[in-house]
Every structure is written in C-alpha cells, then in structure tokens.
Design a protein around this motif. Sequence first.
Motif, PDB file in Angstrom:
ATOM      1  N   ARG A 339       0.809  -1.207   0.000  1.00  0.00           N
ATOM      2  CA  ARG A 339       0.000   0.000   0.000  1.00  0.00           C
ATOM      3  C   ARG A 339       0.843   1.258   0.000  1.00  0.00           C
ATOM      4  NH1 ARG A 339      -4.276  -1.896   4.761  1.00  0.00           N
ATOM      5  NH2 ARG A 339      -4.657  -3.965   3.897  1.00  0.00           N
ATOM      6  N   THR A 340       0.318   2.254  -0.689  1.00  0.00           N
ATOM      7  CA  THR A 340       0.875   3.603  -0.647  1.00  0.00           C
ATOM      8  C   THR A 340      -0.294   4.559  -0.828  1.00  0.00           C
ATOM      9  OG1 THR A 340       2.586   5.065  -1.546  1.00  0.00           O
ATOM     10  CG2 THR A 340       1.336   3.744  -3.135  1.00  0.00           C
ATOM     11  N   VAL A 353      -5.784   9.295  -1.510  1.00  0.00           N
ATOM     12  CA  VAL A 353      -6.307   8.067  -2.118  1.00  0.00           C
ATOM     13  C   VAL A 353      -5.314   6.945  -1.861  1.00  0.00           C
ATOM     14  CG1 VAL A 353      -6.962   6.915  -4.276  1.00  0.00           C
ATOM     15  CG2 VAL A 353      -7.581   9.320  -3.902  1.00  0.00           C
ATOM     16  N   LYS A 354      -5.809   5.847  -1.311  1.00  0.00           N
ATOM     17  CA  LYS A 354      -4.959   4.684  -1.047  1.00  0.00           C
ATOM     18  C   LYS A 354      -4.814   3.861  -2.325  1.00  0.00           C
ATOM     19  CE  LYS A 354      -7.862   3.526   2.108  1.00  0.00           C
ATOM     20  NZ  LYS A 354      -8.618   2.837   3.180  1.00  0.00           N
ATOM     21  N   LEU A 355      -3.589   3.419  -2.611  1.00  0.00           N
ATOM     22  CA  LEU A 355      -3.301   2.589  -3.776  1.00  0.00           C
ATOM     23  C   LEU A 355      -2.775   1.241  -3.309  1.00  0.00           C
ATOM     24  CD1 LEU A 355      -1.438   5.218  -6.000  1.00  0.00           C
ATOM     25  CD2 LEU A 355      -3.843   4.574  -6.114  1.00  0.00           C
ATOM     26  N   GLY A 356      -3.310   0.166  -3.863  1.00  0.00           N
ATOM     27  CA  GLY A 356      -2.838  -1.179  -3.553  1.00  0.00           C
ATOM     28  C   GLY A 356      -2.138  -1.777  -4.758  1.00  0.00           C
ATOM     29  N   TYR A 357      -0.961  -2.388  -4.531  1.00  0.00           N
ATOM     30  CA  TYR A 357      -0.199  -2.906  -5.664  1.00  0.00           C
ATOM     31  C   TYR A 357       0.513  -4.213  -5.290  1.00  0.00           C
ATOM     32  CZ  TYR A 357       3.887  -0.890  -3.282  1.00  0.00           C
ATOM     33  OH  TYR A 357       4.867  -0.586  -2.366  1.00  0.00           O
ATOM     34  N   ALA A 358       0.862  -4.975  -6.316  1.00  0.00           N
ATOM     35  CA  ALA A 358       1.712  -6.164  -6.182  1.00  0.00           C
ATOM     36  C   ALA A 358       3.020  -5.893  -6.909  1.00  0.00           C
ATOM     37  CB  ALA A 358       1.011  -7.386  -6.753  1.00  0.00           C
ATOM     38  N   LEU A 359       4.016  -6.742  -6.664  1.00  0.00           N
ATOM     39  CA  LEU A 359       5.327  -6.583  -7.289  1.00  0.00           C
ATOM     40  C   LEU A 359       5.496  -7.607  -8.404  1.00  0.00           C
ATOM     41  CD1 LEU A 359       7.607  -6.041  -4.164  1.00  0.00           C
ATOM     42  CD2 LEU A 359       6.797  -4.308  -5.771  1.00  0.00           C
ATOM     43  N   ARG A 360       5.879  -7.133  -9.584  1.00  0.00           N
ATOM     44  CA  ARG A 360       6.199  -8.028 -10.697  1.00  0.00           C
ATOM     45  C   ARG A 360       7.580  -8.639 -10.464  1.00  0.00           C
ATOM     46  NH1 ARG A 360       4.416  -3.268 -13.614  1.00  0.00           N
ATOM     47  NH2 ARG A 360       2.277  -3.513 -14.375  1.00  0.00           N
ATOM     48  N   PRO A 361       7.927  -9.712 -11.205  1.00  0.00           N
ATOM     49  CA  PRO A 361       9.246 -10.342 -11.009  1.00  0.00           C
ATOM     50  C   PRO A 361      10.422  -9.389 -11.188  1.00  0.00           C
ATOM     51  CG  PRO A 361       7.814 -11.796 -12.269  1.00  0.00           C
ATOM     52  CD  PRO A 361       7.070 -10.492 -12.107  1.00  0.00           C
ATOM     53  N   ARG A 365       5.908  -2.230 -10.069  1.00  0.00           N
ATOM     54  CA  ARG A 365       4.627  -2.354  -9.385  1.00  0.00           C
ATOM     55  C   ARG A 365       3.479  -2.531 -10.369  1.00  0.00           C
ATOM     56  NH1 ARG A 365       5.028   2.608  -4.932  1.00  0.00           N
ATOM     57  NH2 ARG A 365       6.878   1.845  -3.830  1.00  0.00           N
ATOM     58  N   GLU A 366       2.513  -3.365 -10.010  1.00  0.00           N
ATOM     59  CA  GLU A 366       1.259  -3.478 -10.744  1.00  0.00           C
ATOM     60  C   GLU A 366       0.149  -3.032  -9.808  1.00  0.00           C
ATOM     61  OE1 GLU A 366      -1.627  -6.820 -12.831  1.00  0.00           O
ATOM     62  OE2 GLU A 366       0.551  -6.999 -13.030  1.00  0.00           O
ATOM     63  N   TYR A 367      -0.458  -1.878 -10.115  1.00  0.00           N
ATOM     64  CA  TYR A 367      -1.496  -1.317  -9.246  1.00  0.00           C
ATOM     65  C   TYR A 367      -2.823  -2.018  -9.536  1.00  0.00           C
ATOM     66  CZ  TYR A 367       1.787   2.206  -7.771  1.00  0.00           C
ATOM     67  OH  TYR A 367       2.869   2.839  -7.220  1.00  0.00           O
ATOM     68  N   ASP A 400      -8.313   8.525 -11.412  1.00  0.00           N
ATOM     69  CA  ASP A 400      -8.329   7.703 -12.607  1.00  0.00           C
ATOM     70  C   ASP A 400      -7.237   8.162 -13.568  1.00  0.00           C
ATOM     71  OD1 ASP A 400      -9.218   5.725 -14.349  1.00  0.00           O
ATOM     72  OD2 ASP A 400     -10.463   7.145 -15.449  1.00  0.00           O
ATOM     73  N   GLY A 401      -6.361   7.240 -13.918  1.00  0.00           N
ATOM     74  CA  GLY A 401      -5.269   7.562 -14.830  1.00  0.00           C
ATOM     75  C   GLY A 401      -4.142   8.337 -14.193  1.00  0.00           C
ATOM     76  N   LEU A 402      -4.190   8.438 -12.874  1.00  0.00           N
ATOM     77  CA  LEU A 402      -3.152   9.172 -12.148  1.00  0.00           C
ATOM     78  C   LEU A 402      -1.813   8.474 -12.282  1.00  0.00           C
ATOM     79  CD1 LEU A 402      -2.791  11.599 -10.103  1.00  0.00           C
ATOM     80  CD2 LEU A 402      -3.000   9.871  -8.313  1.00  0.00           C
ATOM     81  N   GLU A 403      -0.751   9.239 -12.446  1.00  0.00           N
ATOM     82  CA  GLU A 403       0.596   8.683 -12.485  1.00  0.00           C
ATOM     83  C   GLU A 403       0.957   8.199 -11.081  1.00  0.00           C
ATOM     84  OE1 GLU A 403       4.026   7.464 -14.377  1.00  0.00           O
ATOM     85  OE2 GLU A 403       2.273   8.406 -15.278  1.00  0.00           O
ATOM     86  N   PRO A 404       1.229   6.884 -10.904  1.00  0.00           N
ATOM     87  CA  PRO A 404       1.565   6.377  -9.567  1.00  0.00           C
ATOM     88  C   PRO A 404       2.814   7.056  -9.018  1.00  0.00           C
ATOM     89  CG  PRO A 404       1.123   4.572 -11.096  1.00  0.00           C
ATOM     90  CD  PRO A 404       1.233   5.825 -11.910  1.00  0.00           C
ATOM     91  N   PRO A 405       2.988   7.062  -7.692  1.00  0.00           N
ATOM     92  CA  PRO A 405       4.182   7.668  -7.096  1.00  0.00           C
ATOM     93  C   PRO A 405       5.436   6.935  -7.522  1.00  0.00           C
ATOM     94  CG  PRO A 405       2.963   6.416  -5.466  1.00  0.00           C
ATOM     95  CD  PRO A 405       2.093   6.484  -6.688  1.00  0.00           C
ATOM     96  N   ALA A 406       6.543   7.616  -7.508  1.00  0.00           N
ATOM     97  CA  ALA A 406       7.819   7.016  -7.899  1.00  0.00           C
ATOM     98  C   ALA A 406       8.153   5.854  -6.994  1.00  0.00           C
ATOM     99  CB  ALA A 406       8.928   8.077  -7.846  1.00  0.00           C
ATOM    100  N   GLU A 407       8.740   4.790  -7.570  1.00  0.00           N
ATOM    101  CA  GLU A 407       9.041   3.587  -6.790  1.00  0.00           C
ATOM    102  C   GLU A 407      10.388   3.745  -6.116  1.00  0.00           C
ATOM    103  OE1 GLU A 407       8.625   0.227  -9.363  1.00  0.00           O
ATOM    104  OE2 GLU A 407       6.736   0.912 -10.161  1.00  0.00           O
TER     105      GLU A 407
END
Length: 407
Positions: A339-340, A353-361, A365-367, A400-407
Amino acid sequence: MKVLYLDCFSGISGDMLLAALIDLGVPLSVFEEVIAQLGIPVEIKGTAVYKKGIRASRAVLAEQAGQPVERSYHQLQEIVTRSSLPPQISTKVEGALLRLAQAEAEAHGVEVEKVHFHELGGLDTLVDLAGAFAGVSYLGVEQVCASPLPLARGTIMTQHGLLPLPTPATLNLLKGAPTYGVSIEGELVTPTGAVLVTTLAGSFGPPPAARWEKFGYGAGTKELPQPNLLRLWLGESLAHKEDRDLPALAFDQDLVLVLETQVDDVNPEFLPYLRMQLEKEGAIDVAFIPTMMKKGRPGIIVSILSPPDRLSSLARILFRESTAIGLRWYQAGRIKLFRTSVEVETPFGSIPVKLGYALRPDGSREYLNLAPEYEACARRALETGRSIKEVYRAALKAADGLEPPAE
C-alpha cells in the motif's frame, strides 16, 4: 511445467541452497564445472549430516592456500566477466552480485566501488550464486516459489564490527519480500541467501498446486532449537496454462492469529465497548457475526484478528468484558496488496487516495486497487454541504489515470 518450492522454515543461505540442490539430485559435477568455468581456486564437497534426526546434505567449500582474505566488488565482477559461464548464468550472477554490493553500500554508507567481500575472499559468494543458478537450470525448473522468510534477532560479529540481526544488508535485499519474526537468536537469512531467494522466486506464499516428486534438504552449520535446514520441493505444476502465462506477482504476506468465541447471553450494548478495548490492546480487527447456537438461540460470533504476540492479553480482555468462558484460536496466513497513498485535487479540496499494488518479477509495481480515504471524504462533504457520494466519486475521477508515485 517443473516447479521448485523453497521451503525456508529455518531461513536460507547460499551454502544451504547448494546443499539442498545436491540432496535433490543435482550432481556434484555441475558445481565443479561452475567452479572450473569461473577459473577460481575453490573445491566443493558434499557430505551427509543429520539435523534433529533428519538426514540432509551439506556443501563444504575450501579455498587453496595463499589467497587474498577479501576481494572488492569489481574484482569479483571481473572474475565473472572473464569466466566461461554460459551467458544465461553469468548474466544472473552479475545482477545478483550487483544487488549484493548495492545492499552493502547502502547499509554502510559507502560507494559500491568500496564494497569488499570477506568470506573465502568473496569466492564462495561467486560459487553460491553461479552454483544455485546452474543447479536450478539443471533441474529444468520453469517456476520458482518460496515461503515467507523467518527473521531472527541477536547480533553477529562482522568485519564492520558487531551488527544487529537481520543485518542491514539483508534487510535491504528483502524489501518487498514477505517475512515474519521468530524467537530465535542467530542469522537465519544471510545476504547471499536473501539475494538468491528474491532473484529466483517469482512469488512467495504457501506451496503452489503441484504433483510433488522429490524433496531435498540442505543443512546449515549452526545448531538451532529446530532443524537448521532448507527444504526444496520439486514437482510438476498443476496450474492451468492460462494461469502460467500470467506474470508471477509477489504480495505482502504475514501470519496472524484468529481468536473466536460464541456467546448468546451478552448485552449487545456492551459490544462496542468490547471492540474498543480489544483494538486498544492491539487487535488488528474485530467482527461480530450473527449465528444460530444450540437450542435455536440467536447468538454472536466474536472474531478477533490478532498479532502473534497478543493472544494472552486479548483473551483476558475478551473474558473480562464479555460473557465468554472459552475461546478457540488458530494461526492464519494473510496475503495483502502493498500500500501507498497519493493526494488528489477535487472541486471539494485535496483528498488522499490509497493505492494497492503487487510486485512483478522485475520489481516494478502493478497497481490493482484504489480507494479514497473515507474520513477525508466525510470531512470535505461536511465542509461543502455536498453528499459524501459526490465527494467520493470526484476523488475516484481525479485518481483515474493518475501517475503512480515514484518507486
């Protein structure tokens, strides 16, 4: 499809992984060939040992006399560059070695160029990395999964002095990987083990659906209260092809306790107070679920989600503040999105706005989910005199379509 599961119930290190691969059936000659391709003065031997009555293999590395006591990151990279390792192996070794050096550099506040490796002058690290990748390749494995990793406490003496466990470099390498604490003192996950498991494993969690065919046990050198072993499971995946075609995602995971009891004679006015006291004591969540009890009586199931170290204190509150005279509890695993949060601008003001994501190999991030913060939406609705539904919809539209925060 061949699948390999790394069962790290006592942690993982480079030599434990090599030993487990040997125990699984990878010939010693595979690792001897890796050493010859690297062109380094190291020998490897495999021996049988017993840990708490379980037979396992141990990998022992020995270096010829007269070698440097340490080598820099660039010296080790140069060995890999000059080697005759197959490209698919050398590329993985170079990447893992760089991650190791970056983790050490971040931990000690130095440049990567100043990082040095000390065990066997750093040559054992090369054997661990190249041997692990070559062993997995020899088995024809197409998918690697791993269990969550146990982290112990204590200290360890290093070239930098006395360091806390897990070491800072190990923690840097385990960012985003699911871990859990155990009441053991000693190093369970080494930096080399951390870089190997996070490089090899496409996902973390319980064993995947598979037809398991072979198991291998690799022994660590320390004696622990439990068997100090890494267990490998090798089998044929039962996942559907369409599932296998999807990229493996890593999720946040942890272990919790579930406490439950059923009551049919509690004053319902007391339930909010019970929830408040349980949450104050550290309960993660509390649910009251209507149920039908014996003799047809309507009742309530009190279900409490608890951290592993709050069993006794939460049980005491439950008995004190309700009519329960017993409870059942069990351990459960949780799979969660990382979460971020971001701030979005709406006609009613800014709303987080809370964003939930998983980590690709590859670590990106995949939101997968988003949700405006309820409290902020309610506050804006009260301030503007608009309905909370309007404010919520505006926050979703802005996100919607927001650029996710930098990883």
